[in-house]
Scaffold this motif. Structure first.
Motif, mmCIF file in Angstrom:
data_model
loop_
_atom_site.group_PDB
_atom_site.id
_atom_site.type_symbol
_atom_site.label_atom_id
_atom_site.label_comp_id
_atom_site.label_asym_id
_atom_site.label_seq_id
_atom_site.Cartn_x
_atom_site.Cartn_y
_atom_site.Cartn_z
ATOM 1 N N GLU A 85 -14.535 -33.303 16.514
ATOM 2 C CA GLU A 85 -13.248 -33.598 15.880
ATOM 3 C C GLU A 85 -12.111 -33.241 16.835
ATOM 4 O O GLU A 85 -12.158 -32.227 17.528
ATOM 5 C CB GLU A 85 -13.107 -32.783 14.588
ATOM 6 C CG GLU A 85 -11.813 -32.991 13.866
ATOM 7 C CD GLU A 85 -11.681 -32.128 12.618
ATOM 8 O OE1 GLU A 85 -10.870 -32.494 11.754
ATOM 9 O OE2 GLU A 85 -12.353 -31.092 12.515
ATOM 10 N N ILE A 86 -11.087 -34.095 16.854
ATOM 11 C CA ILE A 86 -9.855 -33.828 17.598
ATOM 12 C C ILE A 86 -8.714 -33.991 16.604
ATOM 13 O O ILE A 86 -8.520 -35.072 16.044
ATOM 14 C CB ILE A 86 -9.662 -34.801 18.786
ATOM 15 C CG1 ILE A 86 -10.795 -34.645 19.796
ATOM 16 C CG2 ILE A 86 -8.311 -34.556 19.447
ATOM 17 C CD1 ILE A 86 -10.736 -35.631 20.948
ATOM 18 N N LYS A 87 -7.991 -32.894 16.375
ATOM 19 C CA LYS A 87 -6.908 -32.921 15.398
ATOM 20 C C LYS A 87 -5.602 -32.577 16.103
ATOM 21 O O LYS A 87 -5.485 -31.517 16.729
ATOM 22 C CB LYS A 87 -7.193 -31.892 14.293
ATOM 23 C CG LYS A 87 -6.136 -31.792 13.243
ATOM 24 C CD LYS A 87 -6.464 -30.692 12.257
ATOM 25 C CE LYS A 87 -5.279 -30.460 11.340
ATOM 26 N NZ LYS A 87 -5.443 -29.243 10.556
ATOM 27 N N ALA A 88 -4.612 -33.469 16.030
ATOM 28 C CA ALA A 88 -3.308 -33.215 16.646
ATOM 29 C C ALA A 88 -2.595 -32.106 15.881
ATOM 30 O O ALA A 88 -2.648 -32.050 14.651
ATOM 31 C CB ALA A 88 -2.472 -34.489 16.634
ATOM 32 N N LEU A 89 -1.950 -31.193 16.613
ATOM 33 C CA LEU A 89 -1.191 -30.103 16.008
ATOM 34 C C LEU A 89 0.297 -30.395 16.138
ATOM 35 O O LEU A 89 0.751 -30.900 17.170
ATOM 36 C CB LEU A 89 -1.508 -28.778 16.703
ATOM 37 C CG LEU A 89 -2.957 -28.298 16.636
ATOM 38 C CD1 LEU A 89 -3.140 -27.024 17.453
ATOM 39 C CD2 LEU A 89 -3.371 -28.059 15.187
ATOM 40 N N SER A 90 1.048 -30.051 15.118
ATOM 41 C CA SER A 90 2.500 -30.230 15.198
ATOM 42 C C SER A 90 3.087 -29.107 16.047
ATOM 43 O O SER A 90 2.497 -28.022 16.136
ATOM 44 C CB SER A 90 3.115 -30.214 13.798
ATOM 45 O OG SER A 90 3.168 -28.882 13.308
ATOM 46 N N TYR B 290 -3.755 -30.054 20.600
ATOM 47 C CA TYR B 290 -4.839 -30.529 19.752
ATOM 48 C C TYR B 290 -5.803 -29.386 19.451
ATOM 49 O O TYR B 290 -6.057 -28.541 20.306
ATOM 50 C CB TYR B 290 -5.622 -31.647 20.449
ATOM 51 C CG TYR B 290 -4.762 -32.800 20.890
ATOM 52 C CD1 TYR B 290 -4.555 -33.884 20.047
ATOM 53 C CD2 TYR B 290 -4.154 -32.807 22.140
ATOM 54 C CE1 TYR B 290 -3.749 -34.948 20.447
ATOM 55 C CE2 TYR B 290 -3.357 -33.861 22.544
ATOM 56 C CZ TYR B 290 -3.154 -34.927 21.692
ATOM 57 O OH TYR B 290 -2.361 -35.968 22.090
ATOM 58 N N LEU B 291 -6.333 -29.396 18.248
ATOM 59 C CA LEU B 291 -7.428 -28.507 17.883
ATOM 60 C C LEU B 291 -8.695 -29.327 18.076
ATOM 61 O O LEU B 291 -8.898 -30.343 17.404
ATOM 62 C CB LEU B 291 -7.293 -28.039 16.437
ATOM 63 C CG LEU B 291 -8.309 -27.022 15.970
ATOM 64 C CD1 LEU B 291 -8.095 -25.692 16.702
ATOM 65 C CD2 LEU B 291 -8.203 -26.802 14.476
ATOM 66 N N VAL B 292 -9.532 -28.908 19.032
ATOM 67 C CA VAL B 292 -10.720 -29.682 19.394
ATOM 68 C C VAL B 292 -11.959 -28.874 19.038
ATOM 69 O O VAL B 292 -12.102 -27.726 19.457
ATOM 70 C CB VAL B 292 -10.718 -30.031 20.897
ATOM 71 C CG1 VAL B 292 -11.913 -30.901 21.242
ATOM 72 C CG2 VAL B 292 -9.425 -30.727 21.290
ATOM 73 N N THR B 293 -12.851 -29.489 18.269
ATOM 74 C CA THR B 293 -14.076 -28.839 17.827
ATOM 75 C C THR B 293 -15.278 -29.547 18.441
ATOM 76 O O THR B 293 -15.397 -30.772 18.356
ATOM 77 C CB THR B 293 -14.183 -28.874 16.288
ATOM 78 O OG1 THR B 293 -12.996 -28.304 15.737
ATOM 79 C CG2 THR B 293 -15.392 -28.098 15.796
ATOM 80 N N ASP C 149 3.167 -25.670 14.420
ATOM 81 C CA ASP C 149 1.919 -25.092 13.924
ATOM 82 C C ASP C 149 1.848 -23.598 14.251
ATOM 83 O O ASP C 149 2.157 -23.177 15.362
ATOM 84 C CB ASP C 149 0.725 -25.821 14.548
ATOM 85 C CG ASP C 149 -0.566 -25.503 13.825
ATOM 86 O OD1 ASP C 149 -1.012 -24.337 13.883
ATOM 87 O OD2 ASP C 149 -1.135 -26.417 13.204
ATOM 88 N N ASN D 275 -7.159 -38.241 23.075
ATOM 89 C CA ASN D 275 -8.228 -39.151 22.672
ATOM 90 C C ASN D 275 -7.849 -40.614 22.879
ATOM 91 O O ASN D 275 -8.396 -41.497 22.263
ATOM 92 C CB ASN D 275 -8.614 -38.905 21.213
ATOM 93 C CG ASN D 275 -7.414 -38.914 20.291
ATOM 94 O OD1 ASN D 275 -6.277 -39.036 20.733
ATOM 95 N ND2 ASN D 275 -7.663 -38.772 19.005
#
Length: 172
Positions: free
Chosen positions: A107-112, A131-134, A115, A92
């Motif tokens: 939503e874009i959420k960075a994953l460790s 990334y978890l992208v919705t 994870d 992003n």
């Protein structure tokens, strides 16, 4: 007498062809069914500059069929991005965009790297960011994830909510 000997030999050959290795192979596959299903829903693109890979993007579509008439669940992907030579290199960041059939992500959420969701994926590299992208629900059976980089161009990943060979020309 000859028929009974031939029958005995045929049965012995058939029994000899089945082995413990075959059953071990089936058990090994059964343990990794989720892995293989994820692999079927994973696509990869590479963007090049002077015949050198500058961006590699992998995406795994986390869709599971629901068989409801009015399925309105969001479209969810785990996206891995490796970008050469860009310090920011985030999905992003400025100059990068990701769309699904022309729609921007909700939503874009960075994953460790640790994870749990990454442990079930079929294609994970230590040098990529995940990334978890919705995205909002898409009613089409065929969807296209488009990644664009101002520096390296664009690439499309094609997914389907049904097996790709089931899609008709109209759905394409």
């Amino acid at each position: 007498m000859v028929r009974s000997c031939l029958s005995f030999i045929a049965i012995a050959l058939l029994l000899g062809c089945t082995s413990k290795q075959e059953s071990d192979l089936i058990q090994g596959y059964s343990k990794k069914v989720t892995y293989h299903k994820q692999l079927q829903k994973t696509e990869k693109i590479q963007l090049y500059q002077d015949n050198v890979t500058k961006v590699m993007l992998t995406a795994t579509y986390l869709y599971t069929p629901d068989f409801e008439d009015h399925d309105t669940r969001d479209e969810v992907f785990i996206v891995g991005l490796h970008s050469e030579g860009q310090a920011e290199g985030a999905l992003n960041s400025e100059g990068n965009s990701l769309t699904l059939n022309g729609k921007r992500p909700k939503e874009i959420k960075a994953l460790s790297p640790e994870d749990e969701r990454l442990k079930t994926l079929s294609f994970v590299t230590p040098w990529s960011r995940y990334y978890l992208v919705t995205f909002p629900h898409e009613s089409s059976k065929k969807i296209t994830l488009l990644f664009e980089s101002t520096s390296y161009g664009k690439g499309a990943l094609h997914f389907a909510k049904v097996a790709k060979y089931v899609l008709t020309k109209e759905a394409l």
